[in-house]
Motif scaffolding. Structure first.
Motif, PDB file in Angstrom:
ATOM      1  N   ILE A 294       7.143  11.896  -6.412  1.00  0.00           N
ATOM      2  CA  ILE A 294       6.949  11.106  -5.189  1.00  0.00           C
ATOM      3  C   ILE A 294       6.085   9.887  -5.508  1.00  0.00           C
ATOM      4  CG2 ILE A 294       5.916  11.067  -2.882  1.00  0.00           C
ATOM      5  CD1 ILE A 294       6.570  14.079  -2.707  1.00  0.00           C
ATOM      6  N   ARG A 295       4.989  10.112  -6.205  1.00  0.00           N
ATOM      7  CA  ARG A 295       4.100   9.003  -6.580  1.00  0.00           C
ATOM      8  C   ARG A 295       4.827   8.020  -7.499  1.00  0.00           C
ATOM      9  NH1 ARG A 295      -1.750   8.008  -7.403  1.00  0.00           N
ATOM     10  NH2 ARG A 295      -1.858   6.373  -8.973  1.00  0.00           N
ATOM     11  N   ASP A 296       5.535   8.549  -8.490  1.00  0.00           N
ATOM     12  CA  ASP A 296       6.264   7.688  -9.426  1.00  0.00           C
ATOM     13  C   ASP A 296       7.301   6.846  -8.686  1.00  0.00           C
ATOM     14  OD1 ASP A 296       4.766   8.774 -11.454  1.00  0.00           O
ATOM     15  OD2 ASP A 296       6.365  10.087 -12.188  1.00  0.00           O
ATOM     16  N   HIS A 297       8.046   7.468  -7.778  1.00  0.00           N
ATOM     17  CA  HIS A 297       9.064   6.737  -7.019  1.00  0.00           C
ATOM     18  C   HIS A 297       8.406   5.659  -6.153  1.00  0.00           C
ATOM     19  CE1 HIS A 297      12.671   5.832  -4.752  1.00  0.00           C
ATOM     20  NE2 HIS A 297      11.991   6.042  -3.635  1.00  0.00           N
ATOM     21  N   SER A 298       7.307   6.007  -5.495  1.00  0.00           N
ATOM     22  CA  SER A 298       6.599   5.053  -4.639  1.00  0.00           C
ATOM     23  C   SER A 298       6.066   3.873  -5.448  1.00  0.00           C
ATOM     24  CB  SER A 298       5.442   5.747  -3.919  1.00  0.00           C
ATOM     25  OG  SER A 298       5.932   6.755  -3.070  1.00  0.00           O
ATOM     26  N   GLU A 299       5.529   4.172  -6.618  1.00  0.00           N
ATOM     27  CA  GLU A 299       4.980   3.123  -7.486  1.00  0.00           C
ATOM     28  C   GLU A 299       6.088   2.209  -8.006  1.00  0.00           C
ATOM     29  OE1 GLU A 299       2.323   3.172 -11.455  1.00  0.00           O
ATOM     30  OE2 GLU A 299       1.640   4.474  -9.829  1.00  0.00           O
ATOM     31  N   THR A 300       7.201   2.785  -8.404  1.00  0.00           N
ATOM     32  CA  THR A 300       8.343   1.995  -8.877  1.00  0.00           C
ATOM     33  C   THR A 300       8.856   1.088  -7.766  1.00  0.00           C
ATOM     34  OG1 THR A 300       8.967   3.682 -10.471  1.00  0.00           O
ATOM     35  CG2 THR A 300      10.681   2.110  -9.841  1.00  0.00           C
ATOM     36  N   PHE A 301       9.025   1.646  -6.558  1.00  0.00           N
ATOM     37  CA  PHE A 301       9.469   0.865  -5.407  1.00  0.00           C
ATOM     38  C   PHE A 301       8.513  -0.302  -5.158  1.00  0.00           C
ATOM     39  CE2 PHE A 301       8.941  -0.038  -0.864  1.00  0.00           C
ATOM     40  CZ  PHE A 301      10.215  -0.485  -0.545  1.00  0.00           C
TER      41      PHE A 301
ATOM     42  N   ILE B 285       0.847  -1.181   0.000  1.00  0.00           N
ATOM     43  CA  ILE B 285       0.000   0.000   0.000  1.00  0.00           C
ATOM     44  C   ILE B 285       0.886   1.236   0.000  1.00  0.00           C
ATOM     45  CG2 ILE B 285      -1.898   1.224   1.131  1.00  0.00           C
ATOM     46  CD1 ILE B 285      -2.449  -1.779   0.288  1.00  0.00           C
ATOM     47  N   VAL B 286       0.698   2.078  -1.000  1.00  0.00           N
ATOM     48  CA  VAL B 286       1.371   3.374  -1.031  1.00  0.00           C
ATOM     49  C   VAL B 286       0.528   4.288  -0.150  1.00  0.00           C
ATOM     50  CG1 VAL B 286       2.110   5.312  -2.461  1.00  0.00           C
ATOM     51  CG2 VAL B 286       2.279   2.967  -3.352  1.00  0.00           C
ATOM     52  N   ASP B 287       1.090   4.642   0.992  1.00  0.00           N
ATOM     53  CA  ASP B 287       0.350   5.412   1.987  1.00  0.00           C
ATOM     54  C   ASP B 287       0.293   6.870   1.554  1.00  0.00           C
ATOM     55  OD1 ASP B 287      -0.812   6.523   4.204  1.00  0.00           O
ATOM     56  OD2 ASP B 287       0.432   5.426   5.639  1.00  0.00           O
TER      57      ASP B 287
END
Length: 151
Positions: A58-65, A42-44
């Protein structure tokens, strides 16, 4: 149905050591029951800035991670003998997404999660994600505190 026969097991992962312990226990239980294993991250989004100041990196990095983490864990689960592995990236509060939305979507009968995870600030101020999962879940929940490989 045997008391340990689960058909759909969801394991919540965030990259923490305890989430990896939870993954190993979920794999073990899925093998015992020949269950489908759903790996969820879950991307919080509550930790993101307000919408006006929202930075897409930030969203792109979180999604990639999230996608890289889930792919790594999916490979591990398949290599361990799990035939049916699904991955799920969701956005929002893990305390809501895991026990309510994802459990319903995948007809989950067991949720496995680590006891602490990565977010120590939230744990201190609001209460742990695992506590929220236990409180809001309508299925069995296992909160993992130990490494299955520990002798």
């Amino acid at each position: 149905m045997n008391s340990i026969d689960y058909k759909n097991i969801l394991v919540a992962v965030d990259g923490s050591e305890e989430a990896e312990w939870a993954l190993k226990k979920a794999i073990y239980l899925a093998k015992l029951s020949d269950a489908t294993l759903v790996l969820a991250h879950i991307v919080d989004t509550r930790n993101f800035p307000t919408i006006e100041a929202y930075d897409m990196t930030i969203r792109d990095h979180s999604e990639t991670f999230a996608n890289e983490l889930l792919e790594k864990y999916k490979t591990e689960a398949i290599a361990s003998g799990i035939a049916n592995v699904k991955t799920e990236v969701a956005y929002g509060s893990p305390k809501v997404q895991i026990p309510r939305d994802l459990a319903k979507k995948h007809t989950i009968d067991l949720i496995v999660c680590g006891a602490t995870g990565l977010n120590a600030v939230e744990r201190f101020l609001i209460g742990s994600v695992s506590e929220g999962i236990v409180r809001h879940s309508t299925c069995d929940v296992i909160v993992v505190r130990t490494n299955i490989d520990k002798k």
